[in-house]
Scaffold this motif. Structure first.
Motif, PDB file in Angstrom:
ATOM      1  N   ALA A 116      -0.628   3.922 -13.649  1.00  0.00           N
ATOM      2  CA  ALA A 116       0.455   4.553 -12.889  1.00  0.00           C
ATOM      3  C   ALA A 116       1.119   5.662 -13.698  1.00  0.00           C
ATOM      4  O   ALA A 116       1.453   6.723 -13.158  1.00  0.00           O
ATOM      5  CB  ALA A 116       1.484   3.500 -12.473  1.00  0.00           C
ATOM      6  N   ILE A 130       4.723   0.121  -7.403  1.00  0.00           N
ATOM      7  CA  ILE A 130       3.670  -0.552  -8.162  1.00  0.00           C
ATOM      8  C   ILE A 130       3.662  -2.017  -7.763  1.00  0.00           C
ATOM      9  O   ILE A 130       4.692  -2.678  -7.787  1.00  0.00           O
ATOM     10  CB  ILE A 130       3.905  -0.443  -9.683  1.00  0.00           C
ATOM     11  CG1 ILE A 130       3.900   1.012 -10.135  1.00  0.00           C
ATOM     12  CG2 ILE A 130       2.840  -1.225 -10.454  1.00  0.00           C
ATOM     13  CD1 ILE A 130       4.192   1.197 -11.613  1.00  0.00           C
ATOM     14  N   ILE A 142      -1.104   0.442  -6.499  1.00  0.00           N
ATOM     15  CA  ILE A 142      -0.035   1.426  -6.599  1.00  0.00           C
ATOM     16  C   ILE A 142      -0.032   2.273  -5.334  1.00  0.00           C
ATOM     17  O   ILE A 142      -1.059   2.453  -4.686  1.00  0.00           O
ATOM     18  CB  ILE A 142      -0.168   2.327  -7.854  1.00  0.00           C
ATOM     19  CG1 ILE A 142      -1.513   3.046  -7.901  1.00  0.00           C
ATOM     20  CG2 ILE A 142       0.048   1.543  -9.123  1.00  0.00           C
ATOM     21  CD1 ILE A 142      -1.660   3.984  -9.086  1.00  0.00           C
TER      22      ILE A 142
END
Length: 200
Positions: A116, A130, A142
């Motif tokens: 991420a 997330i 995500i």
């Protein structure tokens, strides 16, 4: 007496202490012996009074792969910057954006977070949520806000890029066991082509 010494050693994590001192220096904005000493004392106090549980990351550092990962990230960064700049100045109607869910395969909160972070540092993509594997029974995910993506093909390309980023992170940092489990999860949902089959 020995038990107390061991307990104190277990409470004080050297990497955490160094990190707290670095944060202290950044907050003060001045590298001086007084700040280093006060940051060390404060860090010791925090780690002794408020100890964190031991976290085992299961990482394996591969310096060459780290360089390759950074090189690829820089390429993606410049390419995405050019695309975003073109979207900002091009004439005509601005394209619509999309929020894209990408299921990940690492099975680790740490690797999902690393993925991420790398994705969100590239212009044009913002991580809006997330889903940690520890909270979702092993399958992390995500959600990406993708700039200028308004078609099914564009959304699929966004998923592909995120999965390739995850693969590069796994090949760079995962232990052989973690990488084998990652490949098993890829095979389970038919993502073999993006995950790659060789060992890191």
């Amino acid at each position: 007496m020995n038990a107390k010494v061991l307990s104190l050693r277990e409470r004080v994590s050297v990497p955490m202490l160094v990190w707290l001192v670095v944060l202290w220096l950044l907050l003060w904005g001045d590298l001086s012996w007084a700040n280093v000493l006060s940051g060390t004392l404060l860090g010791l106090l925090v780690t002794i009074v408020l100890p964190l549980p031991t976290v085992r990351f299961g990482l394996r550092i591969r310096p060459l792969r780290i360089l390759l990962l950074l090189g690829r990230f820089l390429v993606d960064l410049f390419a995405a910057s050019a695309q975003v700049a073109w979207l900002a100045v091009r004439p005509g109607k601005q394209p619509r954006n999309s929020v894209v869910r990408v299921p990940l395969h690492s099975g680790s909160d740490l690797f999902v977070t690393m993925t991420a972070e790398l994705v969100s540092l590239v212009p044009g993509s913002v991580v809006v949520e997330i889903g940690a594997p520890s909270a979702l029974g092993g399958q992390g995910s995500i959600y990406i806000h993708a700039l200028g993506v308004d078609s099914a093909e564009g959304r699929e390309e966004t998923r592909r890029n995120v999965l390739l980023t995850e693969r590069r992170i796994m090949r760079t940092f995962a232990t052989p066991q973690a990488y084998a489990e990652y490949l098993d999860r890829c095979r389970a949902d038919g993502s073999d082509a993006l995950c790659g089959g060789s060992r890191p």
